[in-house]
Design an enzyme around this catalytic site. Structure first.
Site, PDB file in Angstrom:
ATOM      1  N   HIS A  37       0.833  -1.203   0.000  1.00 54.62           N
ATOM      2  CA  HIS A  37       0.000   0.000   0.000  1.00 54.62           C
ATOM      3  C   HIS A  37       0.873   1.261   0.000  1.00 54.62           C
ATOM      4  CE1 HIS A  37      -3.934  -1.667   0.062  1.00 54.62           C
ATOM      5  NE2 HIS A  37      -3.843  -2.236   1.258  1.00 54.62           N
ATOM      6  N   SER A  72     -12.048  -1.430   7.437  1.00 56.63           N
ATOM      7  CA  SER A  72     -12.205  -1.469   5.979  1.00 56.63           C
ATOM      8  C   SER A  72     -11.312  -0.429   5.309  1.00 56.63           C
ATOM      9  CB  SER A  72     -13.672  -1.225   5.604  1.00 56.63           C
ATOM     10  OG  SER A  72     -13.851  -1.289   4.210  1.00 56.63           O
ATOM     11  N   TRP A  99      -7.736  -1.636   5.497  1.00 55.20           N
ATOM     12  CA  TRP A  99      -7.595  -2.748   4.547  1.00 55.20           C
ATOM     13  C   TRP A  99      -7.387  -2.231   3.117  1.00 55.20           C
ATOM     14  CZ3 TRP A  99     -11.345  -4.676   0.850  1.00 55.20           C
ATOM     15  CH2 TRP A  99     -11.027  -5.925   0.310  1.00 55.20           C
ATOM     16  N   HIS A 100      -8.030  -1.127   2.784  1.00 55.54           N
ATOM     17  CA  HIS A 100      -7.887  -0.557   1.444  1.00 55.54           C
ATOM     18  C   HIS A 100      -6.542   0.139   1.251  1.00 55.54           C
ATOM     19  CE1 HIS A 100     -12.252  -1.212   0.942  1.00 55.54           C
ATOM     20  NE2 HIS A 100     -12.010  -1.111  -0.346  1.00 55.54           N
ATOM     21  N   GLY A 101      -5.985   0.705   2.304  1.00 57.07           N
ATOM     22  CA  GLY A 101      -4.711   1.403   2.162  1.00 57.07           C
ATOM     23  C   GLY A 101      -4.608   2.582   3.104  1.00 57.07           C
TER      24      GLY A 101
END
Length: 396
Positions: free
Chosen positions: A13, A280, A283-285
């Site tokens: 990420h 969330s 988790w995405h970055g």
């Protein structure tokens, strides 16, 4: 292993963010994100396999792993080709039941009752194993995916989110700016629809998409469904909308974050909601845009609960039931405007660009959320109860 995986995905990420890797290029964080879902769910399922049965929920019982699997089976689950690049993710016990064919087992008595397949007298007395042909359902996913590829190529490039940073966009009226954001968000969804549909098709073709039979014997192929396009585009509330989008990720967040952080015996509240949206985002970055989207989304979800509990019963009374379609339409209209508004920060990623575009459309989404919460804070619940009583009470 989990510490090592966290190190890998965090560095991926950060690499993507520092080097400004465009979404137009291949993003290596995708497979890492899928691995995070699989490995964390696997760890929880192993943990549940060592807990007393009476402490487990029905879902935890069905997914629990009583003993560690062989290495080859574990690697087969982690690197299963159908969902390795971009999902869908699924639990280990689903993969095991797919490999040992228990997924396809039909009890003899159930077959006699529902007539799932024709029994020629040579079948087992107790049960039978039948692998349905998933070619046609998989091809349907492919055809819809190809159609959406055409839509993406035709319209996607005409409404890029990056244009919201231009002087031309700034010179538009408020209505036209807001309209452009709605169209751009709609077109941006095409790419997600395409990749998820193609991945679902591969899972159906492999057989793991099989999910039993309905009441009249029709095969269900929705075990690893990741997107319900019609459900998303017609959702009249944020709950229905989120349940139709990235569905297996939402299941992971619900079963391994939302319900896990809720104390036993208590109902999930705002803390559980904002924790789940925060996980969330992580988790995405690490782009600020993700956190703007998901943290605001937590407040939208909390607001939905209040509306569903306090306002919706008004339109279930005898006097006001005729206005339920209008309530549904307004719910759809508001939900779509707010979610497309929130997508701005998800797509633009940076704090500066996200706040700049939101400012150009007068932060209308946040204003709606704020005013709605003030409405409830000022005692809307009491007013709604009087209206419900005036309407004759909620219909059974």
């Amino acid at each position: 292993m989990y510490i090592f995986l966290s190190f890998i995905i965090n560095n991926s990420h950060l690499f993507r963010q520092w080097n400004k890797v465009s979404l137009e290029r291949y993003d290596p964080t995708g497979p890492h994100m899928v691995l995070v879902m699989k490995l964390t769910s696997f760890a929880f399922n192993v943990y549940d396999g060592r807990r007393p049965i009476k402490e487990l929920t029905p879902h935890q019982k069905s997914k629990s792993i009583p003993s560690l699997p062989p290495l080859l089976e574990f690697l087969g689950y982690i690197f299963f080709f159908g969902g390795f690049l971009i999902g869908p993710s699924f639990d280990f016990m689903e993969y095991r039941r797919f490999v040992n064919m228990e997924m396809y087992r039909i009890d003899k008595t159930d077959n006699e009752k529902h007539k799932f397949i024709k029994d020629d007298g040579k079948l087992s007395k107790r049960s039978l194993y039948v692998i349905p042909d998933g070619f046609i359902p998989a091809m349907r996913k492919l055809v819809v995916g190809l159609f959406l590829i055409v839509c993406l190529v035709t319209f996607g490039g005409k409404y890029p989110f990056e244009w919201t940073l231009s002087e031309e966009f700034k010179n538009l009226s408020f209505v036209n700016r807001l309209w452009y954001v709605q169209v751009a968000a709609f077109c941006a969804r095409f790419r997600y629809y395409v990749i998820w549909l193609l991945a679902e098709g591969s899972c159906i073709l492999s057989g793991i998409g099989f999910n039993g039979y309905d009441g009249i014997g029709n095969v269900k192929w929705n075990r690893v469904t990741n997107i319900d396009i019609i459900g998303y585009e017609t959702a009249d509330n944020i709950k229905q909308l989120l349940e139709s989008w990235n569905m297996n990720t939402n299941k992971w967040l619900k079963n391994y974050v939302y319900l896990r952080v809720t104390p036993p015996g208590q109902k999930p509240g705002f803390i559980s909601t904002i924790t789940t949206f925060g996980i969330s985002a992580i988790w995405h970055g690490f782009y600020p845009g993700y956190y703007l989207t998901f943290i605001t989304g937590a407040f939208v979800q909390n607001l939905h609960r209040k509306i569903h509990r306090i306002v919706r019963p008004i339109f279930l009374t005898n006097r006001f039931a005729q206005y339920k379609p209008l309530y549904n339409f307004l719910g759809w209209f508001t939900t779509q405007i707010i979610i497309n508004y929130l997508v701005v920060s998800f797509m633009l990623l940076t704090l500066e660009n996200s706040l700049y575009v939101w400012k150009l459309i007068y932060c209308c989404g946040h204003v709606i959320i704020l005013l709605a919460n003030v409405f409830f804070w000022l005692g809307a619940g009491k007013i709604c109860k009087r209206i419900i009583a005036f309407g004759g009470g909620v219909l059974n």
